[in-house]
Write an enzyme that holds these catalytic residues in place. Structure first.
Site, PDB file in Angstrom:
ATOM      1  N   GLU A  75       0.821  -1.199   0.000  1.00  0.00           N
ATOM      2  CA  GLU A  75       0.000   0.000   0.000  1.00  0.00           C
ATOM      3  C   GLU A  75       0.860   1.256   0.000  1.00  0.00           C
ATOM      4  OE1 GLU A  75      -0.958   1.189   4.465  1.00  0.00           O
ATOM      5  OE2 GLU A  75      -2.153  -0.447   3.678  1.00  0.00           O
ATOM      6  N   CYS A  89       3.340   8.433   1.361  1.00  0.00           N
ATOM      7  CA  CYS A  89       3.743   7.500   2.404  1.00  0.00           C
ATOM      8  C   CYS A  89       3.992   6.175   1.703  1.00  0.00           C
ATOM      9  CB  CYS A  89       2.621   7.382   3.437  1.00  0.00           C
ATOM     10  SG  CYS A  89       2.945   6.116   4.670  1.00  0.00           S
ATOM     11  N   CYS A  96       5.801  -7.275   7.075  1.00  0.00           N
ATOM     12  CA  CYS A  96       6.855  -6.876   8.015  1.00  0.00           C
ATOM     13  C   CYS A  96       7.076  -8.019   8.995  1.00  0.00           C
ATOM     14  CB  CYS A  96       6.451  -5.617   8.773  1.00  0.00           C
ATOM     15  SG  CYS A  96       7.738  -4.995   9.878  1.00  0.00           S
ATOM     16  N   CYS A 100       4.811  -6.048  15.586  1.00  0.00           N
ATOM     17  CA  CYS A 100       4.272  -5.157  16.631  1.00  0.00           C
ATOM     18  C   CYS A 100       2.775  -5.472  16.784  1.00  0.00           C
ATOM     19  CB  CYS A 100       4.492  -3.696  16.250  1.00  0.00           C
ATOM     20  SG  CYS A 100       6.233  -3.326  15.946  1.00  0.00           S
ATOM     21  N   CYS A 103      -0.151  -3.343  15.143  1.00  0.00           N
ATOM     22  CA  CYS A 103       0.007  -2.968  13.735  1.00  0.00           C
ATOM     23  C   CYS A 103      -0.560  -4.036  12.807  1.00  0.00           C
ATOM     24  CB  CYS A 103       1.492  -2.753  13.463  1.00  0.00           C
ATOM     25  SG  CYS A 103       1.878  -2.510  11.717  1.00  0.00           S
ATOM     26  N   GLY A 143       6.237  -2.327   6.334  1.00  0.00           N
ATOM     27  CA  GLY A 143       7.623  -2.782   6.379  1.00  0.00           C
ATOM     28  C   GLY A 143       8.523  -1.969   7.280  1.00  0.00           C
ATOM     29  N   SER A 175      11.068   6.085   8.773  1.00  0.00           N
ATOM     30  CA  SER A 175      10.605   5.729  10.111  1.00  0.00           C
ATOM     31  C   SER A 175      11.024   4.299  10.434  1.00  0.00           C
ATOM     32  CB  SER A 175       9.072   5.837  10.158  1.00  0.00           C
ATOM     33  OG  SER A 175       8.580   5.336  11.375  1.00  0.00           O
ATOM     34  N   LEU A 199       8.612   4.781  18.993  1.00  0.00           N
ATOM     35  CA  LEU A 199       8.981   4.439  20.380  1.00  0.00           C
ATOM     36  C   LEU A 199       7.811   3.718  21.047  1.00  0.00           C
ATOM     37  CD1 LEU A 199      11.309   4.813  22.431  1.00  0.00           C
ATOM     38  CD2 LEU A 199      10.152   6.876  23.229  1.00  0.00           C
ATOM     39  N   CYS A 317      -0.874   2.228   7.799  1.00  0.00           N
ATOM     40  CA  CYS A 317      -0.049   1.071   8.108  1.00  0.00           C
ATOM     41  C   CYS A 317      -0.717  -0.296   7.943  1.00  0.00           C
ATOM     42  CB  CYS A 317       0.541   1.180   9.510  1.00  0.00           C
ATOM     43  SG  CYS A 317       2.080   0.263   9.655  1.00  0.00           S
TER      44      CYS A 317
END
Ligand code: SAH
Ligand code: SF4
Length: 325
Positions: A75, A89, A96, A100, A103, A143, A175, A199, A317
């Site tokens: 995307e 973006c 990925c 996380c 996500c 990713g 990022s 973070l 994302c």
């Protein structure tokens, strides 16, 4: 005859055709000898990705699901501003591996790394669709860019090259979830690309829970690498912090964040959490985000609450790809 090794001149000619003149076939490259065009067509076929779906938000941003020649999908989002800027973006990998828990991309694991041209193609696709020049790029789609470091840097150089896409280095942001090796390499790059670090928690046990693949990395080690980055480059980086109700939003979390950021050349971006279907993570109220921003600012740490653009498109994302599965 140029033999096996392509001259710098010839390489620049071909790159200019593809990235500045928008050529999609070698045939169009009329100043390149036919024999070279034919050799290239065999060795490096040009495949522009196709747009599988496109959704437009009420705020004008457009979210695309692109498909490469092998069927891999990623995307990309185009975000126009009223002042004429157009930001993209883009994704650095299909999927990925970092997992996380909040996500959508992290859920399905990694499909494959993207090649430099595939990353730049996302920018070209958006530029083409909007019919205006892309002025800013954030590598914040699917990713982990530092897990595909060389390809991402090659892509950024094509975007930045004055004869190619000519996007200013300071207008290109990468990022990362905080891979220290990548941060160290990035520190040594000569271009002034911008760095953002996800973070999401300044307490080790909280970060370990929500970013499990990073659990073997101490927050102190990350901080040292970032301090060296800021010291060596003189550039401020930003922290991204998506506040999640009952997870990383307590007073203790805020105190830990303030302590972590003190004396670092950083900026804190508080991000509204995009809700992922089937996930229990919930965003916090706008008031809480604003009060965190005020507390950070009062402690001398520059902070802002990021607008959630395209929120009506089911957020950022990985969520578009997740929806179409
Ligand atoms: N892998 C890189 C870049 C891609 S993710 C990284 O993690 O930084 C881009 C940003 O979106 C990161 O800050 C990421 O933490 C954030 N993000 C992921 N899922 C999100 C969600 N559900 N809501 C809000 N932000 C999210
Ligand atoms: Fe990967 Fe970034 Fe999503 Fe984590 S937040 S799973 S690193 S894309």
């Amino acid at each position: 005859m140029e033999g096996a090794c392509l001259s710098k001149f010839r390489a620049e000619q071909i790159l200019t055709w593809v990235y500045a003149k928008g050529a999609t076939r070698y045939e169009e490259m009329t100043n390149i000898p036919k024999v070279i065009r034919e050799q290239f067509d065999l060795a490096f076929p040009l495949h522009a990705p196709s747009i599988v779906t496109k959704q437009e938000s009420v705020d004008g941003s457009r979210k695309y699901l692109l498909e490469y020649h092998d069927g891999t999908q990623v995307e990309t989002v185009g975000l126009p501003s009223s002042d004429g800027r157009l930001s993209v973006c883009c994704s650095s990998q299909a999927g990925c591996a970092m997992g996380c828990v909040f996500c959508a991309t992290g859920r399905n694991g990694l499909t494959r790394n993207l090649a430099p041209g595939e990353i730049v193609d996302q920018v070209l696709a958006v530029q083409d669709d909007f019919g205006t020049r892309v002025t800013n790029v954030v590598v914040m789609g699917q990713g982990e860019p530092f897990a595909n470091y060389d390809a991402v840097m090659a892509a950024l150089r094509i975007m930045n090259h004055p004869k190619l896409l000519n996007i200013g280095a300071r207008h290109i942001t990468v990022s990362t979830c905080g891979l220290v090796d990548g941060i160290e390499r990035f520190t040594r790059e000569s271009e002034q690309f911008t760095l953002a670090v996800s973070l999401h928690a300044a307490r080790q046990e909280v970060r370990d829970r929500i970013m499990p693949t990073m659990a073997n990395q101490r927050l102190g080690t990350l901080r040292q690498a970032l301090d060296r980055y800021a010291g060596a480059t003189g550039r401020r980086f930003s922290f991204e912090y998506a506040l999640m109700e009952g997870v990383n939003d307590s007073e203790e979390d805020l105190d830990a964040l303030i302590t972590y950021c003190r004396r670092l050349l950083c900026h804190v971006n508080l991000i509204p959490l995009n809700e992922v279907e089937g996930s229990s993570f919930k965003p916090v109220s706008h008031q809480l985000m604003a009060s965190w921003r005020d507390s950070l600012e009062a402690a001398g740490i520059p902070a802002s609450v990021r607008r959630s653009r395209g929120a009506d498109l089911a957020g950022a994302c990985g969520q578009l790809a997740a929806q179409t599965k």
